[in-house]
Design a protein around this motif. Structure first.
Motif, PDB file in Angstrom:
ATOM      1  N   LYS A 180       2.193   2.282  -9.763  1.00  0.00           N
ATOM      2  CA  LYS A 180       2.676   1.088 -10.460  1.00  0.00           C
ATOM      3  C   LYS A 180       4.162   1.178 -10.799  1.00  0.00           C
ATOM      4  CE  LYS A 180       1.385   2.535 -15.088  1.00  0.00           C
ATOM      5  NZ  LYS A 180       0.522   2.357 -16.215  1.00  0.00           N
ATOM      6  N   ASP A 203      -3.042  -8.659  -8.401  1.00  0.00           N
ATOM      7  CA  ASP A 203      -4.209  -8.154  -7.668  1.00  0.00           C
ATOM      8  C   ASP A 203      -4.687  -6.829  -8.242  1.00  0.00           C
ATOM      9  OD1 ASP A 203      -4.769 -10.136  -5.891  1.00  0.00           O
ATOM     10  OD2 ASP A 203      -3.904  -9.135  -4.141  1.00  0.00           O
ATOM     11  N   ARG A 204      -3.740  -5.986  -8.613  1.00  0.00           N
ATOM     12  CA  ARG A 204      -4.091  -4.661  -9.123  1.00  0.00           C
ATOM     13  C   ARG A 204      -4.795  -4.715 -10.475  1.00  0.00           C
ATOM     14  NH1 ARG A 204       0.774  -0.502  -7.380  1.00  0.00           N
ATOM     15  NH2 ARG A 204       0.646  -0.935  -5.145  1.00  0.00           N
ATOM     16  N   LYS A 241       0.843  -1.197   0.000  1.00  0.00           N
ATOM     17  CA  LYS A 241       0.000   0.000   0.000  1.00  0.00           C
ATOM     18  C   LYS A 241       0.878   1.247   0.000  1.00  0.00           C
ATOM     19  CE  LYS A 241      -4.227  -1.478   2.298  1.00  0.00           C
ATOM     20  NZ  LYS A 241      -5.010  -1.368   3.546  1.00  0.00           N
ATOM     21  N   TYR A 249      -2.625  -0.205 -18.357  1.00  0.00           N
ATOM     22  CA  TYR A 249      -1.866  -0.330 -17.113  1.00  0.00           C
ATOM     23  C   TYR A 249      -0.413  -0.699 -17.388  1.00  0.00           C
ATOM     24  CZ  TYR A 249      -0.762  -1.632 -12.303  1.00  0.00           C
ATOM     25  OH  TYR A 249      -0.199  -1.711 -11.066  1.00  0.00           O
ATOM     26  N   CYS A 306       1.019  -8.860  -6.030  1.00  0.00           N
ATOM     27  CA  CYS A 306       0.422  -7.539  -5.863  1.00  0.00           C
ATOM     28  C   CYS A 306       0.026  -6.961  -7.228  1.00  0.00           C
ATOM     29  CB  CYS A 306       1.398  -6.602  -5.165  1.00  0.00           C
ATOM     30  SG  CYS A 306       0.772  -4.927  -4.957  1.00  0.00           S
TER      31      CYS A 306
END
Length: 128
Positions: A63, A91-92, A58, A104, A88
């Motif tokens: 990114k 997940d994003r 977090k 992305y 991670c």
């Protein structure tokens, strides 16, 4: 990798890691310190480490920072960090549409509209 460099006497008083910026290396070290202490205490620390891991990623933020950590972990052969950072990233992008994933990761669409449609039709299960 660092251990191998030291064992092979490739270090003359300073450790040079040209592929890793200092702020990224400090994050990698923070993660690896926590990971090694969790491994030493095992079961009791597992839950605490998972909480640390969630907070770590977090705090990482955008990114680009995540990708820097992935590249550093790969370069340093830090498998635990590489696995966690790739998880991670996955997940994003979970739940994103194909175009959103391309955006992305900054991937250009080199398919023609016909090829794109054919691929979606052949792999309809993946787009549900």
């Amino acid at each position: 990798m660092i251990s191998n460099m030291i064992d092979d006497e490739c270090v003359d008083g300073a450790l040079v890691l040209p592929n890793i910026r200092s702020h990224v290396l400090s994050r990698v070290i923070e993660f690896l310190k926590q990971d090694s202490s969790a491994a030493a205490e095992k079961a009791a620390a597992e839950k605490e480490f998972k909480e640390f891991e969630v907070e770590f990623f977090k705090k990482l933020g955008d990114k680009e920072a995540l990708f820097d950590v992935i590249l550093a972990a790969n370069y340093l052969h830090a498998q635990e960090l590489l696995d966690a950072s790739c998880f991670c990233a996955s997940d994003r992008i979970r739940g994103l549409k194909v175009q959103e994933i391309r955006d992305y990761f900054n991937i250009a669409n080199d398919f023609t509209p016909e090829e794109d449609e054919r691929i979606i039709k052949e792999n309809a299960w993946a787009f549900d």
